[in-house]
Motif scaffolding. Sequence first.
Motif, PDB file in Angstrom:
ATOM      1  N   ALA A 191       0.840  -1.193   0.000  1.00 30.80           N
ATOM      2  CA  ALA A 191       0.000   0.000   0.000  1.00 30.80           C
ATOM      3  C   ALA A 191       0.879   1.248   0.000  1.00 30.80           C
ATOM      4  CB  ALA A 191      -0.924   0.003   1.218  1.00 30.80           C
ATOM      5  N   ASP A 192       0.597   2.150  -0.891  1.00 25.88           N
ATOM      6  CA  ASP A 192       1.358   3.390  -1.012  1.00 25.88           C
ATOM      7  C   ASP A 192       0.606   4.492  -0.282  1.00 25.88           C
ATOM      8  OD1 ASP A 192       3.029   5.431  -1.677  1.00 25.88           O
ATOM      9  OD2 ASP A 192       2.507   5.503  -3.806  1.00 25.88           O
ATOM     10  N   ARG A 193       0.992   4.722   0.959  1.00 24.39           N
ATOM     11  CA  ARG A 193       0.333   5.735   1.784  1.00 24.39           C
ATOM     12  C   ARG A 193       1.279   6.903   2.022  1.00 24.39           C
ATOM     13  NH1 ARG A 193      -1.619   0.862   4.283  1.00 24.39           N
ATOM     14  NH2 ARG A 193      -3.875   0.699   4.095  1.00 24.39           N
ATOM     15  N   GLU A 194       0.708   8.081   2.062  1.00 26.06           N
ATOM     16  CA  GLU A 194       1.502   9.285   2.263  1.00 26.06           C
ATOM     17  C   GLU A 194       1.888   9.416   3.731  1.00 26.06           C
ATOM     18  OE1 GLU A 194       2.574  11.302   0.000  1.00 26.06           O
ATOM     19  OE2 GLU A 194       1.511  10.464  -1.732  1.00 26.06           O
ATOM     20  N   GLY A 195       3.025  10.062   3.958  1.00 27.16           N
ATOM     21  CA  GLY A 195       3.445  10.349   5.320  1.00 27.16           C
ATOM     22  C   GLY A 195       4.696   9.595   5.714  1.00 27.16           C
ATOM     23  N   THR A 196       5.517  10.263   6.507  1.00 32.26           N
ATOM     24  CA  THR A 196       6.760   9.642   6.969  1.00 32.26           C
ATOM     25  C   THR A 196       6.495   8.475   7.896  1.00 32.26           C
ATOM     26  OG1 THR A 196       7.830  11.810   6.809  1.00 32.26           O
ATOM     27  CG2 THR A 196       8.958  10.117   8.090  1.00 32.26           C
ATOM     28  N   LEU A 197       5.478   8.606   8.744  1.00 28.35           N
ATOM     29  CA  LEU A 197       5.178   7.548   9.709  1.00 28.35           C
ATOM     30  C   LEU A 197       4.733   6.271   9.005  1.00 28.35           C
ATOM     31  CD1 LEU A 197       5.066   7.027  12.754  1.00 28.35           C
ATOM     32  CD2 LEU A 197       2.676   7.751  12.719  1.00 28.35           C
ATOM     33  N   ALA A 198       3.880   6.399   7.992  1.00 23.62           N
ATOM     34  CA  ALA A 198       3.418   5.220   7.253  1.00 23.62           C
ATOM     35  C   ALA A 198       4.568   4.568   6.494  1.00 23.62           C
ATOM     36  CB  ALA A 198       2.302   5.621   6.293  1.00 23.62           C
ATOM     37  N   GLU A 199       5.475   5.374   5.956  1.00 24.73           N
ATOM     38  CA  GLU A 199       6.612   4.799   5.236  1.00 24.73           C
ATOM     39  C   GLU A 199       7.529   4.031   6.175  1.00 24.73           C
ATOM     40  OE1 GLU A 199      10.372   6.221   2.410  1.00 24.73           O
ATOM     41  OE2 GLU A 199       8.987   7.690   3.256  1.00 24.73           O
ATOM     42  N   MET A 200       7.770   4.559   7.364  1.00 26.16           N
ATOM     43  CA  MET A 200       8.630   3.867   8.322  1.00 26.16           C
ATOM     44  C   MET A 200       8.018   2.549   8.769  1.00 26.16           C
ATOM     45  SD  MET A 200      10.113   6.952  10.681  1.00 26.16           S
ATOM     46  CE  MET A 200      11.231   8.179  10.010  1.00 26.16           C
ATOM     47  N   CYS A 201       6.706   2.527   8.966  1.00 27.40           N
ATOM     48  CA  CYS A 201       6.043   1.276   9.333  1.00 27.40           C
ATOM     49  C   CYS A 201       6.177   0.242   8.222  1.00 27.40           C
ATOM     50  CB  CYS A 201       4.576   1.544   9.648  1.00 27.40           C
ATOM     51  SG  CYS A 201       4.261   2.495  11.144  1.00 27.40           S
ATOM     52  N   MET A 202       6.010   0.685   6.984  1.00 29.84           N
ATOM     53  CA  MET A 202       6.105  -0.236   5.856  1.00 29.84           C
ATOM     54  C   MET A 202       7.532  -0.749   5.687  1.00 29.84           C
ATOM     55  SD  MET A 202       4.345  -1.768   3.552  1.00 29.84           S
ATOM     56  CE  MET A 202       2.830  -0.800   3.416  1.00 29.84           C
ATOM     57  N   VAL A 203       8.525   0.111   5.860  1.00 32.36           N
ATOM     58  CA  VAL A 203       9.919  -0.300   5.712  1.00 32.36           C
ATOM     59  C   VAL A 203      10.307  -1.298   6.803  1.00 32.36           C
ATOM     60  CG1 VAL A 203      12.296   0.518   5.837  1.00 32.36           C
ATOM     61  CG2 VAL A 203      10.631   1.764   4.468  1.00 32.36           C
ATOM     62  N   ALA A 204       9.892  -1.032   8.041  1.00 30.27           N
ATOM     63  CA  ALA A 204      10.206  -1.952   9.135  1.00 30.27           C
ATOM     64  C   ALA A 204       9.545  -3.318   8.915  1.00 30.27           C
ATOM     65  CB  ALA A 204       9.757  -1.345  10.463  1.00 30.27           C
ATOM     66  N   ALA A 205       8.309  -3.323   8.423  1.00 29.84           N
ATOM     67  CA  ALA A 205       7.624  -4.585   8.170  1.00 29.84           C
ATOM     68  C   ALA A 205       8.253  -5.333   6.993  1.00 29.84           C
ATOM     69  CB  ALA A 205       6.148  -4.320   7.902  1.00 29.84           C
ATOM     70  N   LEU A 206       8.651  -4.597   5.955  1.00 25.15           N
ATOM     71  CA  LEU A 206       9.277  -5.246   4.798  1.00 25.15           C
ATOM     72  C   LEU A 206      10.635  -5.830   5.166  1.00 25.15           C
ATOM     73  CD1 LEU A 206       8.866  -5.828   1.805  1.00 25.15           C
ATOM     74  CD2 LEU A 206       9.932  -3.639   1.281  1.00 25.15           C
ATOM     75  N   ASP A 207      11.370  -5.154   6.022  1.00 29.41           N
ATOM     76  CA  ASP A 207      12.647  -5.688   6.488  1.00 29.41           C
ATOM     77  C   ASP A 207      12.443  -6.965   7.294  1.00 29.41           C
ATOM     78  OD1 ASP A 207      15.284  -6.003   7.106  1.00 29.41           O
ATOM     79  OD2 ASP A 207      15.407  -4.325   8.501  1.00 29.41           O
ATOM     80  N   ALA A 208      11.410  -6.989   8.127  1.00 26.84           N
ATOM     81  CA  ALA A 208      11.116  -8.201   8.900  1.00 26.84           C
ATOM     82  C   ALA A 208      10.719  -9.357   7.984  1.00 26.84           C
ATOM     83  CB  ALA A 208      10.008  -7.918   9.901  1.00 26.84           C
ATOM     84  N   LEU A 209      10.003  -9.053   6.894  1.00 30.30           N
ATOM     85  CA  LEU A 209       9.642 -10.105   5.941  1.00 30.30           C
ATOM     86  C   LEU A 209      10.868 -10.650   5.224  1.00 30.30           C
ATOM     87  CD1 LEU A 209       7.450 -11.720   4.460  1.00 30.30           C
ATOM     88  CD2 LEU A 209       7.237  -9.813   2.859  1.00 30.30           C
ATOM     89  N   PHE A 210      11.807  -9.781   4.876  1.00 26.32           N
ATOM     90  CA  PHE A 210      13.041 -10.244   4.243  1.00 26.32           C
ATOM     91  C   PHE A 210      13.825 -11.161   5.181  1.00 26.32           C
ATOM     92  CE2 PHE A 210      13.287  -6.285   1.318  1.00 26.32           C
ATOM     93  CZ  PHE A 210      12.386  -6.882   0.461  1.00 26.32           C
ATOM     94  N   CYS A 211      13.915 -10.780   6.446  1.00 25.37           N
ATOM     95  CA  CYS A 211      14.669 -11.599   7.408  1.00 25.37           C
ATOM     96  C   CYS A 211      14.009 -12.955   7.645  1.00 25.37           C
ATOM     97  CB  CYS A 211      14.810 -10.845   8.726  1.00 25.37           C
ATOM     98  SG  CYS A 211      15.805  -9.334   8.629  1.00 25.37           S
ATOM     99  N   ALA A 212      12.686 -13.025   7.488  1.00 21.77           N
ATOM    100  CA  ALA A 212      11.987 -14.290   7.695  1.00 21.77           C
ATOM    101  C   ALA A 212      12.178 -15.263   6.540  1.00 21.77           C
ATOM    102  CB  ALA A 212      10.500 -14.043   7.914  1.00 21.77           C
ATOM    103  N   LEU A 213      12.629 -14.774   5.387  1.00 19.17           N
ATOM    104  CA  LEU A 213      12.795 -15.663   4.232  1.00 19.17           C
ATOM    105  C   LEU A 213      13.905 -16.685   4.446  1.00 19.17           C
ATOM    106  CD1 LEU A 213      12.433 -13.117   1.286  1.00 19.17           C
ATOM    107  CD2 LEU A 213      10.716 -14.685   2.185  1.00 19.17           C
ATOM    108  N   GLY A 214      14.879 -16.352   5.281  1.00 21.03           N
ATOM    109  CA  GLY A 214      15.979 -17.276   5.514  1.00 21.03           C
ATOM    110  C   GLY A 214      15.734 -18.280   6.614  1.00 21.03           C
TER     111      GLY A 214
END
Length: 366
Positions: A191-214
């Motif tokens: 989801a492409d949501r405006e705002g710095t707070l929404a972007e930080m939440c998305m980046v932190a969640a995407l990083d956690a998903l990457f780490c779970a792949l291994g």
Amino acid sequence: RARAPLMFRCDACAVLMPNKAGTVKQHNEGKRHASVRFYGDADAGPVRRIEFRSPDGKLIRSFRPHEVTDSAAAASRAARELVRRKLLVHTGVAWQNKVWLMLNPEALCGAVLQLDAALQGQLESAECVPPHRAMIDGGCEVSAHFLLALAERLGRGADPSPSGVRLGIRKQADSCVHAELPGYDLTLALADREGTLAEMCMVAALDALFCALGSQHPHWRCGGGSPLGLTIRVGAAVRERRHAARLTQSLCSVLALPSTPLGLRSLHLHVSGPAWRAEDAHRIVGASASRWRACSVSILLGTHSRAGAGSPFRRLPSVLIRMILDAARPGCASHVVVKLADEPPAAPSSHASAFGADLAFIASLC
């Protein structure tokens, strides 16, 4: 006939109470027990209602905390813990508490219910199945909470418990529906949501998903299932360069792990925006091939006159060595494709910051 014990002990709250139906029911529906289940702390405060929403944000049903199974509550807590250690790296000190409050267990529990509905397609109302199935088919955008719920489900691969996916809604004491991810081809559109707070939440969640792949291969591969095929359409959800660089570094480190190819068959990453660069794509693709190069070097060392003196590979002909390397290549590296979309240049601002800024824009079009 054996008599029932006089006292009942709640293992979550570590308290004793009379073993009466009314007393136990009152405790399980109380605020203290709910705080322990969702926050791990009896003094965390009251737990809000769990909102189960459709992919477009429409409220389908609202649950009280005691109406959700223990597995769903534990999954929401575990999903929140995935971002605790690296949250400061993505947010900094100024935004850490705000992002942590947005990733609350109530919202994550709602995402766990969404994931259960998308994977197993069994709800009380059948008309809710198709849109939730579209959440893992790329038919609609997913939130940061949904990514964390998926990361927790993948990271649970080393857990020997038989609970693959549970519905999350307490119907009967022993009712649970199992669904596994092997062989799935997941397509996630962020989801492409405006705002710095929404972007930080998305980046932190995407990083956690990457780490779970291994770490998702031990459980999902049991039973002969094929590895996971994942397509992530990031789009313009990541706007800052520092976030893109951090995600690239995290994904490269995961793709270089020996365990990642065992559970990840393919990864297609679609990104766009000025935050991403061409060298990011080259680094990610190169990291996926590093595991294959390491495996090749270890086999070729067995053919060396000194390093492979006691290795059986030294006695094999070179043609057979090449055939072994070709046969081992699919299991030593994941197929990774990174597509970087070129965006058109931005329109000139009506309030130029310096004289001649609009002329520079016109010159760039020529």
